[in-house]
Design a protein around this motif. Sequence first.
Motif, PDB file in Angstrom:
ATOM      1  N   UNK A 156       0.822  -1.211   0.000  1.00 14.79           N
ATOM      2  CA  UNK A 156       0.000   0.000   0.000  1.00 14.79           C
ATOM      3  C   UNK A 156       0.854   1.259   0.000  1.00 14.79           C
ATOM      4  N   UNK A 157       1.894   1.289   0.814  1.00 16.76           N
ATOM      5  CA  UNK A 157       2.763   2.474   0.862  1.00 16.76           C
ATOM      6  C   UNK A 157       3.445   2.691  -0.483  1.00 16.76           C
ATOM      7  N   UNK A 158       3.884   1.605  -1.124  1.00 17.99           N
ATOM      8  CA  UNK A 158       4.529   1.733  -2.431  1.00 17.99           C
ATOM      9  C   UNK A 158       3.549   2.253  -3.472  1.00 17.99           C
ATOM     10  N   UNK A 161       2.866   5.971  -2.934  1.00 22.23           N
ATOM     11  CA  UNK A 161       3.993   6.744  -3.434  1.00 22.23           C
ATOM     12  C   UNK A 161       3.945   6.853  -4.957  1.00 22.23           C
ATOM     13  N   UNK A 162       3.616   5.765  -5.628  1.00 19.69           N
ATOM     14  CA  UNK A 162       3.505   5.794  -7.086  1.00 19.69           C
ATOM     15  C   UNK A 162       2.410   6.738  -7.551  1.00 19.69           C
ATOM     16  N   UNK A 163       1.258   6.689  -6.888  1.00 12.53           N
ATOM     17  CA  UNK A 163       0.161   7.582  -7.260  1.00 12.53           C
ATOM     18  C   UNK A 163       0.565   9.044  -7.072  1.00 12.53           C
ATOM     19  N   UNK A 164       1.243   9.320  -5.970  1.00 13.09           N
ATOM     20  CA  UNK A 164       1.683  10.691  -5.691  1.00 13.09           C
ATOM     21  C   UNK A 164       2.653  11.169  -6.763  1.00 13.09           C
ATOM     22  N   UNK A 165       3.642  10.355  -7.098  1.00  7.75           N
ATOM     23  CA  UNK A 165       4.626  10.736  -8.117  1.00  7.75           C
ATOM     24  C   UNK A 165       3.958  10.921  -9.476  1.00  7.75           C
ATOM     25  N   UNK A 166       3.021  10.043  -9.791  1.00 10.34           N
ATOM     26  CA  UNK A 166       2.314  10.134 -11.064  1.00 10.34           C
ATOM     27  C   UNK A 166       1.477  11.408 -11.125  1.00 10.34           C
ATOM     28  N   UNK A 167       0.781  11.739 -10.032  1.00 12.66           N
ATOM     29  CA  UNK A 167      -0.051  12.939  -9.996  1.00 12.66           C
ATOM     30  C   UNK A 167       0.793  14.205 -10.139  1.00 12.66           C
ATOM     31  N   UNK A 168       1.997  14.182  -9.623  1.00 13.61           N
ATOM     32  CA  UNK A 168       2.880  15.343  -9.706  1.00 13.61           C
ATOM     33  C   UNK A 168       3.689  15.362 -11.000  1.00 13.61           C
ATOM     34  N   UNK A 169       3.559  14.326 -11.806  1.00 16.60           N
ATOM     35  CA  UNK A 169       4.289  14.259 -13.070  1.00 16.60           C
ATOM     36  C   UNK A 169       5.768  13.991 -12.903  1.00 16.60           C
ATOM     37  N   UNK A 170       6.155  13.355 -11.804  1.00 16.89           N
ATOM     38  CA  UNK A 170       7.563  13.043 -11.556  1.00 16.89           C
ATOM     39  C   UNK A 170       7.928  11.711 -12.192  1.00 16.89           C
ATOM     40  N   UNK A 171       9.205  11.577 -12.562  1.00 12.52           N
ATOM     41  CA  UNK A 171       9.678  10.310 -13.113  1.00 12.52           C
ATOM     42  C   UNK A 171       9.654   9.226 -12.042  1.00 12.52           C
ATOM     43  N   UNK A 172       9.406   8.010 -12.483  1.00 11.28           N
ATOM     44  CA  UNK A 172       9.405   6.880 -11.563  1.00 11.28           C
ATOM     45  C   UNK A 172      10.790   6.261 -11.515  1.00 11.28           C
ATOM     46  N   UNK A 173      11.250   5.967 -10.309  1.00  9.79           N
ATOM     47  CA  UNK A 173      12.536   5.289 -10.124  1.00  9.79           C
ATOM     48  C   UNK A 173      12.242   3.797 -10.069  1.00  9.79           C
ATOM     49  N   UNK A 174      12.403   3.104 -11.196  1.00  9.93           N
ATOM     50  CA  UNK A 174      12.049   1.689 -11.246  1.00  9.93           C
ATOM     51  C   UNK A 174      12.956   0.830 -10.383  1.00  9.93           C
ATOM     52  N   UNK A 175      14.203   1.263 -10.162  1.00 10.19           N
ATOM     53  CA  UNK A 175      15.103   0.507  -9.282  1.00 10.19           C
ATOM     54  C   UNK A 175      14.568   0.498  -7.855  1.00 10.19           C
ATOM     55  N   UNK A 177      11.453   0.902  -7.029  1.00  5.54           N
ATOM     56  CA  UNK A 177      10.235   0.107  -7.077  1.00  5.54           C
ATOM     57  C   UNK A 177      10.544  -1.389  -7.002  1.00  5.54           C
ATOM     58  N   UNK A 178      11.551  -1.827  -7.729  1.00  2.18           N
ATOM     59  CA  UNK A 178      11.938  -3.239  -7.687  1.00  2.18           C
ATOM     60  C   UNK A 178      12.384  -3.649  -6.290  1.00  2.18           C
ATOM     61  N   UNK A 179      13.153  -2.776  -5.613  1.00  2.00           N
ATOM     62  CA  UNK A 179      13.596  -3.093  -4.243  1.00  2.00           C
ATOM     63  C   UNK A 179      12.405  -3.194  -3.298  1.00  2.00           C
ATOM     64  N   UNK A 180      11.400  -2.309  -3.466  1.00  2.00           N
ATOM     65  CA  UNK A 180      10.204  -2.366  -2.619  1.00  2.00           C
ATOM     66  C   UNK A 180       9.477  -3.690  -2.796  1.00  2.00           C
ATOM     67  N   UNK A 181       9.309  -4.131  -4.040  1.00  2.42           N
ATOM     68  CA  UNK A 181       8.588  -5.367  -4.293  1.00  2.42           C
ATOM     69  C   UNK A 181       9.362  -6.602  -3.880  1.00  2.42           C
TER      70      UNK A 181
END
Length: 188
Positions: A156-158, A161-175, A177-181
């Motif tokens: 849920x926290x991840x 965070x993704x929704x927040x970054x997407x809403x602000x138009x920020x780039x996603x750090x996939x590395x 994201x992979x560590x979170x999962x």
Amino acid sequence: MSESRPPAAPRVLVGVSGSPGSLTALARAADEARCRGAQLWPVLAWEPPGGDLAARRQPVESVTADEWEGLARERLLQALSEVFGGPETGLPGQALLVRGSPGPALVRTAGRDGDVLVVGAGGRGRLHRALRPSVGRYCLAHAGCPVLAVPPSPLRAALTSLHRRNALGLRLDTGLLERDFETVPPDA
């Protein structure tokens, strides 16, 4: 001579609203019911818009109340489908719709000996807590049976965070994201 009734089968009741936290609690309640050899009773509490007090002040037509109950039934069936793949849980017990505020309705429903009440907990901001009291806290404070408060999924926290970054138009750090999962347990 007095007749003795056989004890009622133990029940695991779970508050369901359709929220991600309640779906996590529903899955955990099913596991708990299997472990205990108990019945699973998913419970969705519903109220007319504005609550029962407003409905008493300005009675609505029974058609409207029936429509709200129908919407609650659909939400319960949708939650069961999301967790179990259909309306059947694969366990004994039954799904219930209870009219009333969620906390008191769950506490009232879980009143038999051997009942266990499962609720979702956590994951709400301060503003949300101020505007809508916590059902989990109410149940922990008022239930006469054991209450299992299930924390939200670590994902849920991840996702927030993704929704927040997407809403602000920020780039996603996939590395990141992979560590979170990778740190999330397989059953989450």
